[in-house]
Motif scaffolding. Sequence first.
Motif, short mmCIF file in Angstrom:
data_model
loop_
_atom_site.label_atom_id
_atom_site.label_comp_id
_atom_site.label_asym_id
_atom_site.label_seq_id
_atom_site.Cartn_x
_atom_site.Cartn_y
_atom_site.Cartn_z
N LEU A 1 0.83 -1.20 0.00
CA LEU A 1 0.00 0.00 0.00
C LEU A 1 0.86 1.25 0.00
N LEU A 2 1.93 1.20 0.80
CA LEU A 2 2.86 2.32 0.88
C LEU A 2 3.44 2.64 -0.49
N PHE A 3 3.87 1.57 -1.19
CA PHE A 3 4.40 1.75 -2.54
C PHE A 3 3.35 2.40 -3.43
N LEU A 4 2.12 1.92 -3.28
CA LEU A 4 1.06 2.43 -4.15
C LEU A 4 0.80 3.91 -3.88
N VAL A 5 0.79 4.27 -2.60
CA VAL A 5 0.57 5.67 -2.24
C VAL A 5 1.71 6.53 -2.80
N ALA A 6 2.96 6.04 -2.59
CA ALA A 6 4.11 6.78 -3.12
C ALA A 6 3.97 6.96 -4.62
N PHE A 7 3.57 5.87 -5.28
CA PHE A 7 3.37 5.94 -6.72
C PHE A 7 2.32 6.98 -7.08
N ALA A 8 1.21 6.94 -6.34
CA ALA A 8 0.11 7.87 -6.63
C ALA A 8 0.57 9.31 -6.50
N ILE A 9 1.38 9.58 -5.49
CA ILE A 9 1.85 10.95 -5.30
C ILE A 9 2.85 11.34 -6.38
N LEU A 10 3.85 10.44 -6.61
CA LEU A 10 4.92 10.77 -7.54
C LEU A 10 4.40 10.94 -8.96
N ARG A 11 3.45 10.10 -9.35
CA ARG A 11 3.02 10.16 -10.73
C ARG A 11 2.26 11.43 -11.06
N LEU A 12 1.72 12.07 -10.02
CA LEU A 12 0.97 13.29 -10.28
C LEU A 12 1.88 14.50 -10.47
N SER B 1 4.53 -7.24 -2.58
CA SER B 1 5.34 -6.03 -2.46
C SER B 1 6.19 -5.82 -3.69
N GLY B 2 6.70 -6.93 -4.26
CA GLY B 2 7.55 -6.81 -5.46
C GLY B 2 6.81 -6.16 -6.60
N ILE B 3 5.54 -6.56 -6.79
CA ILE B 3 4.76 -6.00 -7.89
C ILE B 3 4.45 -4.53 -7.61
N ALA B 4 4.15 -4.22 -6.34
CA ALA B 4 3.90 -2.81 -6.00
C ALA B 4 5.14 -1.97 -6.26
N ALA B 5 6.32 -2.54 -5.99
CA ALA B 5 7.57 -1.81 -6.25
C ALA B 5 7.76 -1.61 -7.75
N GLU B 6 7.29 -2.58 -8.52
CA GLU B 6 7.42 -2.48 -9.98
C GLU B 6 6.74 -1.22 -10.51
N ILE B 7 5.56 -0.93 -9.97
CA ILE B 7 4.80 0.20 -10.50
C ILE B 7 5.43 1.53 -10.07
N LEU B 8 6.19 1.50 -8.96
CA LEU B 8 6.82 2.73 -8.46
C LEU B 8 8.01 3.14 -9.33
N ARG B 9 8.67 2.16 -9.98
CA ARG B 9 9.80 2.44 -10.89
C ARG B 9 10.86 3.31 -10.23
N LEU B 10 11.35 2.87 -9.07
CA LEU B 10 12.26 3.71 -8.30
C LEU B 10 13.57 3.97 -9.05
N VAL B 11 14.16 2.89 -9.62
CA VAL B 11 15.45 3.04 -10.28
C VAL B 11 15.36 3.95 -11.51
N PRO B 12 14.40 3.71 -12.43
CA PRO B 12 14.29 4.64 -13.57
C PRO B 12 14.01 6.07 -13.13
N LEU B 13 13.25 6.23 -12.02
CA LEU B 13 12.95 7.57 -11.52
C LEU B 13 14.22 8.31 -11.15
#
Lengths: 768, 768
Positions: free
Chosen positions: B19-30, B527-539
Motif C-alpha cells: 500500500l505504501l508503494f502504491l501511495v508513493a506511486f500515486a503521489i509521484l506520478r501526479l 510487495s515486489g509488484i507494487a515496487a514495480e509500478i513505483l519504478r524507483l530506479v528509472p525515476l
Amino acid sequence: MASLSDILVSAAINSSSALLFLVAFAILRLQPINDRVYFPKWYLKGIRDSPTSSGTAVKKYVNVDVKMYLKFLNWMPAALRMPEPELIAHAGLDSAVYIRIYLLGLKIFCPITFLAFAVLVPVNYTGENFEQMKETMKDLTYSNIDKLSISNVPSGSKRLFAHIVMAYAFTFWTCYALYNEYMIVTKMRLHFLAAERRRPDQFTVLVRNIPPDDDESVSEHVEHFFCVNHPDHYLLHQVVYNANALGAMVVTKKSLQNWLTYYTNKFERNPNKRPTTKTGFWGLWGKNVDAIDFYTEQIETLTKKEEAERERVLNDPKAIVPAAFVSFKSRWGAAVCAQTQQSHNPTIWLTDWAPEPRDVYWDNLAIPFVELNFRRLLMAVALFGLTFCFMIPIAFVQTLANIESIQKVFPALKPVIEMGSVKSFIQGYLPGIILKIFLILLPTIIMTMSKIEGYTALSALETRSAGKYHLFLFVNVFLGSIITGTAFQQLKEFMNQSPAEIPKTVGVSIPMKATFFITYVMVDGWSGIAAEILRLVPLIIFHLKNAFLVKTEKDREQAMDAGSLGWAISEPRIQLYFLLGLVYSTVTPLLLPFIVVFFAFSYLVFRHQIINVYDQKYESGATFWPDVHRRIIIGLMISHILFLGLLNTKKASNATPFLIPLPILTFWFFRVCKGRFESAFRRFPLVDAMRKDTLERATEPQLNLKLYLQDAYVHPVFKGACEFERRPMVEEEEEENQLVATRRGLHRDHVQGTQEDTSQDRIGISAV
Amino acid sequence: MASLSDILVSAAINSSSALLFLVAFAILRLQPINDRVYFPKWYLKGIRDSPTSSGTAVKKYVNVDVKMYLKFLNWMPAALRMPEPELIAHAGLDSAVYIRIYLLGLKIFCPITFLAFAVLVPVNYTGENFEQMKETMKDLTYSNIDKLSISNVPSGSKRLFAHIVMAYAFTFWTCYALYNEYMIVTKMRLHFLAAERRRPDQFTVLVRNIPPDDDESVSEHVEHFFCVNHPDHYLLHQVVYNANALGAMVVTKKSLQNWLTYYTNKFERNPNKRPTTKTGFWGLWGKNVDAIDFYTEQIETLTKKEEAERERVLNDPKAIVPAAFVSFKSRWGAAVCAQTQQSHNPTIWLTDWAPEPRDVYWDNLAIPFVELNFRRLLMAVALFGLTFCFMIPIAFVQTLANIESIQKVFPALKPVIEMGSVKSFIQGYLPGIILKIFLILLPTIIMTMSKIEGYTALSALETRSAGKYHLFLFVNVFLGSIITGTAFQQLKEFMNQSPAEIPKTVGVSIPMKATFFITYVMVDGWSGIAAEILRLVPLIIFHLKNAFLVKTEKDREQAMDAGSLGWAISEPRIQLYFLLGLVYSTVTPLLLPFIVVFFAFSYLVFRHQIINVYDQKYESGATFWPDVHRRIIIGLMISHILFLGLLNTKKASNATPFLIPLPILTFWFFRVCKGRFESAFRRFPLVDAMRKDTLERATEPQLNLKLYLQDAYVHPVFKGACEFERRPMVEEEEEENQLVATRRGLHRDHVQGTQEDTSQDRIGISAV
C-alpha cells in the motif's frame, strides 16, 4: 560359469553346425530343382531361365557333376567379386548400404580387438586378483576366462587406468569410424538420388487431412486449393479410394483360385476320379461336393460381388478418403510443397513427400489427426507393457499348459499324457515351445502395433518396428540376461534403487556373463547366419507349391519367394552385437574375436544373399542410416555408463571424474553428426531439385509429365482391372513386373551413366 | 513453523508495504516533473507533450491540486478501461498476450481455490490427525495451518481419495483452461499477422553460413545462388558487415559526448570557472586539463578514427561476413525459402525467417556452424554448473570476505573494522549482500550465456534466457526451499537415492513449507509488484540525467527510459507462482488465495504499465506462448509427481495406480496441443502468405517493393551516417523514431481497419 575348455567345446559344436549348414547349402544350391530358391533374384531380373527346360530328365532335378561339389565354398569369393557400384545398380542402395553395417562392425571392432589383446589382456592377466579371489571367496565360481577379464584386476588397482585410457581410445575410434561411415553413406545417397531416373514420387506430395467442404467434392477442393496456393507449380492430383473391402475380396479370390488350381491338377493327374471337398471351413466338415465345380462357382460369385464393389467404390463419393496424391510440374515445386506448411491449422492440409508407389501403405491414408494422437498414446503404453511385462502372459499360459490342467480339459487324453515320454515332453519342452511361439509371433505383433500407429509407408512401418524391436532386445535379451529375472521384476527393482546404483548392479554382473554371451554369439550369430543362407523354410514352401499349385511357367514364378532383408528384425539384431562388442571391449576382450567373426561371416552371407536372393519391396535410398548411427551411439553410451558402474564397484570411484566426460562428449558427437548429415536423409534440398529439373528440361523438352504421372498412384486393386478376368494373380504379378522394370532401368542407368533415355521411361509408364 | 497469526501479521506487514508503494506511486506520478518516468509510452507515441512547457514555475514541477491526491487509486479502473483490440494496437500483441498470462492464472486458480475450500478444507479439518500427531510426536512442530492441510489427514485414511479426485478435477480444469487459452492466443496471433501492415521481415530470409567462393564475392555468390534456385521469386539481398569494432567506437563516442554535455552544462551554470578533469580512467587520476577542450578534442580524434573504420569496413571484402538478408518478390517466396532446405550440406546456406530489423542481434551473424556446436556444448555444461553449483563460488567469496581476511589484506582498516557496529555489519550482512549481488547479476550472466550460444535475434535470446532462468528458479528457489541445503548437495543426495524416493523426500516436506511459501508470495509477489509500478530506479536515473545531461527537449527524450517487460526474467517468475499454486492446490489449499491475489494484482499493475510505460524493443507476435504453455504443463506434471510421493508416505500406496495415469495423460495433452497449435507460432503458412500477396497486388499494383526493402537491413551504425556530424545520438534516436512510426502505423491501421493506405508506407520507408 563355463571355463575356457567349455567355450572351446561350444565353439567346436557351433562351428561344425555352421559348417554343416554351409555344406547342405552347397549341395542343395547345385541342384537345378532348387535353382529358383537360391537364385530368385536373377529370375526376377529376367537374366536366368529355368534350368529345368533343357537337359536330360535326371539332370533336370539333380546335379551330377562331382567337380562342382568339391568347390562347395566357391560362393564366398563370388559374393565378394561384384564391385559396389554394380551392387547398387543390381540390388538397390538399401541393400548395398545394409551390408555396409556389417562392414562398419568390422571396421570398428578389428582395431579394437587388436588393441584390447595387446594392452588389456596382459594387464588383466598379470592382475593376480584371481588367486586372492579364489582363496577368499570360495562360493563365487570364477573360471580361467576371468583371468583375462577385468575381474582379475584387484579393486582400487592403478591398473584400472589402462582400462579408462582404452575406453577413451575405443570411443574415439568408434566415433571416427561412425563419422566416416556417415559421410560415405551420405555421399552414396546423394549420388544415388542425383543419378536416379525419373520416378513419380519425385514430383508428388501426399496430402492428408483434407478438410471437408460442403460445396465441393474432395477432388475439386484439392484442385482449387493447390491452384490457388501453388499456382505456378501444381500439375494434377489423384484421389485415394477406400478400397480395403475390395482388397480383402481380391485376397479371398486368390486363395479360392489356389484351391481350384490344386484340385484341377489333382484331377489331371488322376482323371478317373473327380476330387471332392467339403463346404465348411478349410474343407474340414460340411456337405461333400465336387471340388472343381464348387470352387469355380465360388469364384464366379465372388467376381460378381467384386465387380459390384468396384463400381460402388468408384462412384460413391463417400468412398473417397480425405487424402490425395498431388503432383507438381517440377521437382522444385514438389520439394517446396512437401517442406512447407500450407494452412495455419496444422491438423489440416498436411503435406509430406509421397512414398514411392510400391511403398504406400494404403490402409492408413484415411486416419484423421486426432485419432492418430490417440493411437500413438495407446501404442506407447502397449509398447511399455510388451517390453516390461511380456513374461506375464507367457507365464500365465505356461501355468495353464501343465499336465493337470490338460487332463482336466481333455480327460480323454489322460492315458496318452501319462505315458512317460509324453509327460516329460510336456513338462520339459512345452513352456519352452510356448515362449518360442511367442518370440516367433513377436515381429508380427510389433509390425501390427506400427500399423495401428498409422504410418502411411511400408518403409516407415519397418523403421518404427525396428525401433520397438531394438528396445525389446535391449531390455529382454541384454539386460534380461545380465540380471536374471523378468524385465518387470527388474523394473520394480530398479525403481527402488538409487539411479547411481543401477549401473553398478548391472556393471558388476557384466564380467560374469561374458561366457554366456560368447555362447550366445556363436549360437545366434554363427549358426543363425549359416541357417539364413540355407533358406530352409522358403525351400520347403517352394517345393510344396511346386508340387500342388504350379501349372505354367508363370505359376512357378509366383511360387518363388525371394524374400527381403527384413529390416525391422535384422537391424536391431545387429545392434545387439554392436552393444555386446562395445560393452565387453573394456571388460572381457575375449568376447571381441567372436564378434569380429560374426561380422565377417554375416558380411559374406548377406552379400551373397542380396546378390542372388533377396528382392526388396521398395527402395528408400538408405534413409535408415540415421537410425543405425543413432543406435550404435546409444550402445556406446550404455557401455560407458555400465563401465562407470563397474569401476565404482572396483573401489575406483576416484576414476569416475575421468569417465564422466565420455558419455557427454559422445552425446555431443551425436548432435554434431545429426546436424551435419541427417537432413540429407530427411529432406530434399532445393538445389538438387532445381539441378535435376533444369537437366531434364534441357534433355527432354518434349516430355509429357502429365501422362507419366496420371496413374502412378492408383490403388493396386484398380490396376489392370480388366486383366482380372484373364489371370487371377494379376495384382502381384503386376507389382513384380514393375519391380523388374525398375531394376532393369536402374541397372542400365548405371551402365549408361546419368543420361536418361526415353525408352526406359516408356517401360516405366507401361509397367505402371 | 509459523502459526496462523504469524501469517496474518506477515500479511498485514506486506499489504501495508504494498500500500505504501502504491501511495508513493500515486503521489509521484501526479508530479509533472515525473511525467516522463510514469508515462513515457505516450511521449514515445508523440501523443503527450512535456507538461513542463506550460503553466507557472511551481506547477511545472509539483502538482498542487489536492483533489487528485484523494483519488490515488484511480489508475486501477483506468488500466482496465482500454479494450483488448485497442490495447493490441497501442502496445503490441506481445504485451497484450503477456498480461493474459496473469489472466490465465486467475482463470485457473479461481475455480480451483473455490473447489479446494469447498471440499478439501473441510475434509482436512475434520481429519483429526493433528491431535494424534501432537501427542505422539512432540519434536515436530505443527501449527494450526496444518489443520487445514493434508497433514491433518491420518495415514492410510479413506479421506485421501477426496484429494485424488480433486487432483483429477484440478488437472482437467487446468488443461481445459490451457487449451482454451492456447486457442484464443493462436487466433489473436493469426488475426494480428493477417492484419499486420507490410514489414520488411515478411519478405526477407536470413541466410547464414554462405560457403566461401574463390571467384566471387559473398554478394555475387548470394545473388547467383538465389537467381538460380529461386528464379521466380528472388528480389534483392543485403550483405552483413562485421561492424562490431565500429559499434564499440560509437558507444565510446556517445559516452564522451555525455561527458562533454555534462561539463558544458556545468560551465553554463557557473561561467566564471572553466571545469577541469583528469586524463586518467573516469577522470580519477592523471594530469589536470580543461574538461571542455579535452573532450572536444577526444571526440574529434574518435570521429576521424570512426570515419576511417567506416571506410575500411565498407571497402574491405574481408569485413563482409558470410551471412546475408535475402528479400523476395512475395511473401510466398520468402515463406518457401525460409522453410525449405537449400543445399544437401545442411551446414551451409542455412535459411530462416529474418527477425524484424529492430530484433536482429548483429554480433552473432558470423558464427560458423561447427563453432555453434562447440558453444552450445560449453553453455550446456555451464548452465548445469550455474544451476547446481551456484552456491559454491558464492560460499567461497563469502569465506574470503570475513573479518580476518579483510584485516590481512587491508591492515590499515583494522581500527574501523573492530568497531562494534561495523563488525556486526560485516558478519551479519556481508554474506547476504554478496548473495544479493550475485542474484542481481544473474539475469546478465544468463543473457551473456545465451549470447554466447549464438542466437541471431533479440527475441530468441530472451526466449533462451527465460528457459535457463526457469530451470534456475525451479532448482534453487522451489526445490532449494523445500529441501534446505544447496542444490549441489541435493543433487548428490538425489543421486544416492532411488528414483522412487526422490518424490517422497520432496513430497513429505511440501506441507511443512506451506507457510514459508505463503510469506514468499507476499514478499516477492505482492510487495515486489507494487515496487514495480513505483519504478524507483528509472525515476532516480531520469532525474540524474535530467540534472546533468539534458540540454534540449530532444535530450530529455533520450534521458527517458521506458524499459520493457523483461520477458527473460519476469515470465519464469510467473511460472514459479503457477508451480506453487498447482503443487499446493491439493496439499495446503490455504496458499491458493494468496496466489489468486498475486495474479489479480499483477494483472492490474502490468496492464497499467504496458499502457503507460513499457516500450517493447521488438514485436514477435506472441511467439513465446508455446513456452508459457509448456512450462505450466511442466509445473502440472511436477505437482503430480510430488503428490504421488506425498501419498506414498501417507501409506496410501494402493492409491498410486489411480494417480499414475495423471502425468501420462497430461503429457499426452501436451503433445496434442503441440501438434494442434504450435506450428502457428513457428512457421508461416503458405495459404496466409498467398492471401496477403494477392490482396497487396490487387490494392497496390504500383508498389515498388525493391525501394521499400533496399535498406531495411542495414547495420544500425551505418544508418544515417551522414547525420553523425550533426547529432551524436542519432543511432538510438533513429531507432526510436522508427518505433514511433511503427506504433503509429499499427494504431492507425487498427482504427481504419485492415485496409492499408500508402501514406503509412511512406512513413515506414522514410523512417527506415
